[in-house]
Scaffold this motif. Structure first.
Motif, mmCIF file in Angstrom:
data_model
loop_
_atom_site.group_PDB
_atom_site.id
_atom_site.type_symbol
_atom_site.label_atom_id
_atom_site.label_comp_id
_atom_site.label_asym_id
_atom_site.label_seq_id
_atom_site.Cartn_x
_atom_site.Cartn_y
_atom_site.Cartn_z
ATOM 1 N N SER A 174 0.821 -1.208 0.000
ATOM 2 C CA SER A 174 0.000 0.000 0.000
ATOM 3 C C SER A 174 0.854 1.257 0.000
ATOM 4 O O SER A 174 0.473 2.283 -0.571
ATOM 5 C CB SER A 174 -0.949 0.002 1.205
ATOM 6 N N SER A 175 2.017 1.196 0.628
ATOM 7 C CA SER A 175 2.895 2.369 0.687
ATOM 8 C C SER A 175 3.514 2.681 -0.670
ATOM 9 O O SER A 175 3.977 3.803 -0.901
ATOM 10 C CB SER A 175 3.998 2.159 1.730
ATOM 11 N N ASP A 176 3.535 1.716 -1.575
ATOM 12 C CA ASP A 176 3.997 1.950 -2.945
ATOM 13 C C ASP A 176 2.848 2.347 -3.866
ATOM 14 O O ASP A 176 2.992 3.218 -4.722
ATOM 15 C CB ASP A 176 4.651 0.686 -3.515
ATOM 16 N N VAL A 177 1.717 1.689 -3.690
ATOM 17 C CA VAL A 177 0.607 1.818 -4.629
ATOM 18 C C VAL A 177 -0.225 3.068 -4.374
ATOM 19 O O VAL A 177 -0.592 3.791 -5.307
ATOM 20 C CB VAL A 177 -0.293 0.569 -4.577
ATOM 21 N N ALA A 178 -0.561 3.337 -3.122
ATOM 22 C CA ALA A 178 -1.434 4.470 -2.792
ATOM 23 C C ALA A 178 -1.032 5.026 -1.437
ATOM 24 O O ALA A 178 -1.720 4.816 -0.442
ATOM 25 C CB ALA A 178 -2.897 4.045 -2.784
ATOM 26 N N SER A 179 0.062 5.734 -1.400
ATOM 27 C CA SER A 179 0.618 6.195 -0.128
ATOM 28 C C SER A 179 -0.104 7.450 0.359
ATOM 29 O O SER A 179 0.426 8.561 0.304
ATOM 30 C CB SER A 179 2.115 6.472 -0.285
ATOM 31 N N GLN A 180 -1.318 7.242 0.827
ATOM 32 C CA GLN A 180 -2.108 8.355 1.334
ATOM 33 C C GLN A 180 -3.092 7.866 2.392
ATOM 34 O O GLN A 180 -3.390 6.668 2.453
ATOM 35 C CB GLN A 180 -2.868 9.028 0.195
ATOM 36 N N TYR A 181 -3.551 8.785 3.225
ATOM 37 C CA TYR A 181 -4.426 8.384 4.314
ATOM 38 C C TYR A 181 -5.827 8.053 3.795
ATOM 39 O O TYR A 181 -6.153 8.334 2.646
ATOM 40 C CB TYR A 181 -4.479 9.465 5.383
ATOM 41 N N ARG A 182 -6.646 7.468 4.629
ATOM 42 C CA ARG A 182 -7.952 6.854 4.431
ATOM 43 C C ARG A 182 -7.734 5.390 4.082
ATOM 44 O O ARG A 182 -7.314 5.039 2.984
ATOM 45 C CB ARG A 182 -8.822 7.572 3.402
ATOM 46 N N GLU A 183 -8.018 4.565 5.079
ATOM 47 C CA GLU A 183 -7.602 3.162 5.006
ATOM 48 C C GLU A 183 -8.334 2.363 3.938
ATOM 49 O O GLU A 183 -7.728 1.566 3.229
ATOM 50 C CB GLU A 183 -7.778 2.498 6.379
ATOM 51 N N TYR A 184 -9.651 2.547 3.814
ATOM 52 C CA TYR A 184 -10.374 1.728 2.835
ATOM 53 C C TYR A 184 -9.883 2.012 1.426
ATOM 54 O O TYR A 184 -9.656 1.085 0.648
ATOM 55 C CB TYR A 184 -11.883 1.960 2.920
ATOM 56 N N GLU A 185 -9.720 3.280 1.083
ATOM 57 C CA GLU A 185 -9.250 3.617 -0.260
ATOM 58 C C GLU A 185 -7.865 3.028 -0.523
ATOM 59 O O GLU A 185 -7.600 2.494 -1.604
ATOM 60 C CB GLU A 185 -9.232 5.142 -0.438
ATOM 61 N N ARG A 186 -6.996 3.125 0.465
ATOM 62 C CA ARG A 186 -5.633 2.604 0.283
ATOM 63 C C ARG A 186 -5.631 1.080 0.227
ATOM 64 O O ARG A 186 -4.969 0.475 -0.619
ATOM 65 C CB ARG A 186 -4.733 3.111 1.414
#
Length: 306
Positions: free
Chosen positions: A192-204
């Motif tokens: 997840s830190s590579d693919v979508a490194s942003q807050y809001r858990e469900y989206e990430r």
């Protein structure tokens, strides 16, 4: 300079060759769904013949594809396992609790009817990082090895790793990738830190899982196409269109296949959003409103209307 653009769809593959002298040559050929690179390279050969050039004369190769999008729409992606933080096993099922009919128990919710990761393959391990990036609970590496071994026994083709607040501190996820390489070499890994490194858990979490679903098939296709293009000396590399309308190299698209998803839906959504947008709400700029930190570890472009 001679440039070629190739758009691979589920039915047809469209090709256009542009020369700086103003000459434009087009060609349309049936897609070869079992291996789209076959139809692509055959189409390039025909297009070059029509233009009276050798394929090696093509200097730039641009590519747009719906391969990843079709995998999602047809629900024929890879079998995926997920490793996440203790207590967050059902986050993909709960989502953000938005429902078409808030008080009805009789409705199909897509994220529950079509699970990104079956619950039995969503595994949890002890670890915890807070919103500031501080380690509250160290990663239990023995637990990670047990869960990876279980997923290996179940034959998953990809593993998504999504930990709470990994966008602030990706060290636990990165360590898990190293353990997976030791325990299950060759499996596709989506962090997840590579693919979508942003807050809001469900989206990430969901974006990371989706990347794992399309990853193995899309990566094999892109690597196969890039290899054939290199062997034929077509351009310096295959440049793929992203969902944001930009370009990435074949290597970047293989590592994070979700960026190579069909860009047309995103553009339509952005156009609709722009046409229907009213006056901007300036409250978000208030000093009292918390703003998410900008990601620092992502090197791949993400979808954007900008």
């Amino acid at each position: 300079m001679k440039r070629i653009g190739v758009d691979v769809g589920g039915t047809f593959t469209d090709l256009v060759l542009w020369d700086d002298d103003g000459t434009v040559t087009v060609h349309k050929t049936p897609s070869t769904n079992h291996d789209p690179s076959i139809g692509t390279m055959d189409g390039i050969e025909v297009l070059a013949q029509r233009a009276g050039i050798d394929v090696a004369d093509i200097e730039m190769f641009f590519h747009g594809t719906t391969v990843a999008t079709n995998i999602v729409l047809e629900h024929n992606g890879s079998d995926v396992g997920m490793i996440t933080t203790d207590g967050f096993r059902d986050l993909l099922h709960i989502a953000r609790k938005k429902r078409p009919l808030n008080y009805s128990n009789y409705q199909d919710l897509p994220w529950q009817k079509w699970q990104l990761v079956p619950r039995r393959n969503r595994r949890t391990v002890p670890e915890r990082i807070d919103a500031a990036g501080n380690v509250l609970t160290p990663l239990d590496e023995d637990a990670v090895r047990r869960e990876v071994a279980l997923l290996r026994e179940r034959g998953v083709e990809a593993i998504a790793v999504a930990y709470l607040h990994a966008y602030r501190n990706p060290t636990h996820e990165q360590r898990v990738r190293e353990i997976i390489a030791e325990e299950y070499p060759g499996v596709f890994v989506s962090l997840s830190s590579d693919v979508a490194s942003q807050y809001r858990e469900y989206e990430r979490f969901s974006t990371t899982a989706l990347n794992a679903i399309v990853g193995p098939k899309t990566s094999r296709y892109i690597e196969n196409l890039a290899g054939k293009a290199k062997a034929a000396q077509v351009g310096e590399d295959v440049h793929l269109m992203t969902s944001a309308g930009g370009l990435v190299t074949s290597r970047s698209a293989s590592e994070v296949p979700r960026v190579a998803a069909d860009q047309r839906r995103r553009r339509l959504a952005c156009s609709a959003a722009a046409s229907s947008a009213g006056p901007r709400d300036t409250r978000a700029s208030s000093p009292s409103t918390w703003a998410a930190p900008r990601p620092t570890s992502v090197s791949h472009p993400t979808a954007s209307c900008a």
